[in-house]
Design an enzyme around this catalytic site. Structure first.
Site, PDB file in Angstrom:
ATOM      1  CB  SER A 116      24.852-145.552   5.132  1.00  0.00           C
ATOM      2  OG  SER A 116      24.683-146.521   6.132  1.00  0.00           O
ATOM      3  CE1 TYR A 140      23.078-146.270  13.014  1.00  0.00           C
ATOM      4  CE2 TYR A 140      23.849-147.261  10.974  1.00  0.00           C
ATOM      5  CZ  TYR A 140      22.847-146.684  11.720  1.00  0.00           C
ATOM      6  OH  TYR A 140      21.599-146.516  11.169  1.00  0.00           O
ATOM      7  CG  ASP A 291      16.513-137.056   8.215  1.00  0.00           C
ATOM      8  OD1 ASP A 291      15.692-137.363   9.098  1.00  0.00           O
ATOM      9  OD2 ASP A 291      17.615-137.631   8.095  1.00  0.00           O
ATOM     10  N   GLY A 293      10.316-137.308   5.501  1.00  0.00           N
ATOM     11  CA  GLY A 293       9.082-136.874   4.839  1.00  0.00           C
ATOM     12  C   GLY A 293       9.239-135.822   3.770  1.00  0.00           C
TER      13      GLY A 293
END
Ligand SMILES: Cc1cc2nc3c(=O)[nH]c(=O)nc-3n(C[C@H](O)[C@H](O)[C@H](O)COP(=O)(O)O)c2cc1C
Length: 364
Positions: A116, A140, A291, A293
């Site tokens: 991340s 990001y 992606d 669950g």
């Protein structure tokens, strides 16, 4: 009959749900709520899991398949299974070894690790901890393009193989569990790659970073980012055929069908429900990942049958990390790999590539 060399403890976690339960028992409730929770009424969070229950497998028998491999490639990168480790922020809140431990676990398991932007370790630290693993970097975008570029450069310099631009978070979703527990990311949980990208002028606290993110990204920005790096750029957070088509037209190298694990727009489609329209819109131009669950090997086979090249697992791996550090994360990855292998074999498929649309049907 041979007995297992070590007797199984009745309390040994034997699936992802067990890891989640133990994580809940052992973690600080505020931190557990941060990792487990979703936005609003958590409808999308629940639906991501439940959507897998709305499909049934159609196994083929007498297929002459006695062994199955889980090996595959994703964007040309080898992976030991069609399950990658999703980018999850602030992993040192789950275990002191944080991202270094999950990256090592992914390396040992032979699958791709996605770090991340909001990681508590830098790309170069992760590269040092897991030098032979395949690593991708989740991005990001910041209002100042210099910060974004500096992060991309850090990842590229540390040997990361692809960038994953997350596009579903122009603003953070309303996470009510955190509001109830009063949980905030502690100010000492910092993001050193961000501090470095800022030239050391800030500590890299969550407040620093969120304040500087760019909320109004457009398709042109995607094109521009893709042109700024040698690395392939995937787009994470697509839920519609319309956006999938645009992603193909604006330089994406791959798509991750994602709703951020139900943490952003509550009421958005479950990702498995959105997957077929994205796959149809892409018409084979790009690889499509999904992606949200994923808790079982059978979930992975269902996603493959609906056209995904691979899935990403977020919380499943995080629970392993929280319970047992690197070893716990590795055990979860091994468990899932074993479950995928068994599901393939029992469905009559000798590899991920032999799973077809005919291997699933809507539940009655
Ligand atoms: C605690 C937490 C933090 C996350 N942080 C990020 C992040 O920093 N960047 C990102 O793109 N996605 C992030 N995600 C979303 C995951 O990458 C992924 O889409 C999601 O976890 C998939 O759902 P799952 O947890 O049910 O597997 C985060 C998810 C969780 C649960």
């Amino acid at each position: 009959m041979t007995l297992p060399s070590e007797p199984l403890s009745t309390s040994a976690p034997c699936n992802v749900w067990d890891y989640e339960r133990i994580a809940e028992e052992t973690m600080d409730p505020g931190a557990f709520g941060y990792f487990a929770g979703g936005a609003g009424d958590e409808r999308t969070l629940r639906e991501n899991v439940e959507a897998y229950g709305r499909w049934r497998l159609r196994p083929r028998v007498l297929a002459g398949v006695g062994e199955a491999t889980t090996g595959t490639t994703v964007l040309g990168f080898d992976a030991s299974m069609p399950l990658l480790v999703a980018p999850v922020a602030f992993q040192k809140m789950a275990h002191p070894d944080g991202e270094l431990a999950t990256a090592r676990a992914a390396q040992t398991a032979g699958t791709i690790y996605i770090l991340s932007t909001l990681a508590t370790s830098t790309p170069s630290d992760v590269a040092e901890a897991a030098p032979t693993g395949t690593r991708w970097f989740q991005l990001y975008c910041y209002r100042d393009p210099g910060i974004t570029k500096a992060l991309m450069d850090q990842a590229e310099a540390a040997g990361f193989g692809a960038l994953v631009l997350t596009v579903d978070a122009p603003r953070l979703g309303r996470r009510e569990r955190d509001l109830r527990t009063g949980f905030e990311i502690p100010a000492d949980v910092t993001v050193p790659s961000f501090a470095a990208a800022m030239g050391g002028s800030v500590a890299g606290t969550p407040a620093d970073m969120f304040a500087l993110m760019e909320p109004a990204l457009g398709w042109r920005d995607l094109e521009q980012l893709a042109s700024q790096s040698e690395l392939p750029l995937l787009v994470k957070g697509v839920l519609t055929g319309e956006d999938a088509r645009l992603a193909c037209e604006h330089g994406a190298a791959g798509i991750v069908v994602s709703n951020h694990g139900g943490r952003q727009l509550d009421g958005a489609s479950a990702t498995l429900d959105a997957l077929p329209e994205v796959v149809d819109a892409v018409e084979g131009r790009l690889e499509v990942l999904v992606d949200g669950g994923v808790r079982r090997g059978t979930d992975v086979v269902k996603a493959l049958a609906l056209g995904a090249r691979a899935v990403l697992a977020g919380r499943a791996v995080l629970w392993g990390l929280a319970v047992g550090g690197e070893e716990g994360a590795l055990r979860v990855l091994e468990l899932l790999r074993e479950e995928i292998e068994l599901a393939l074999l029992l469905a009559g498929c000798d590899s991920p590539a032999s799973v077809t649309r005919a291997h699933v049907t809507r539940a009655p």
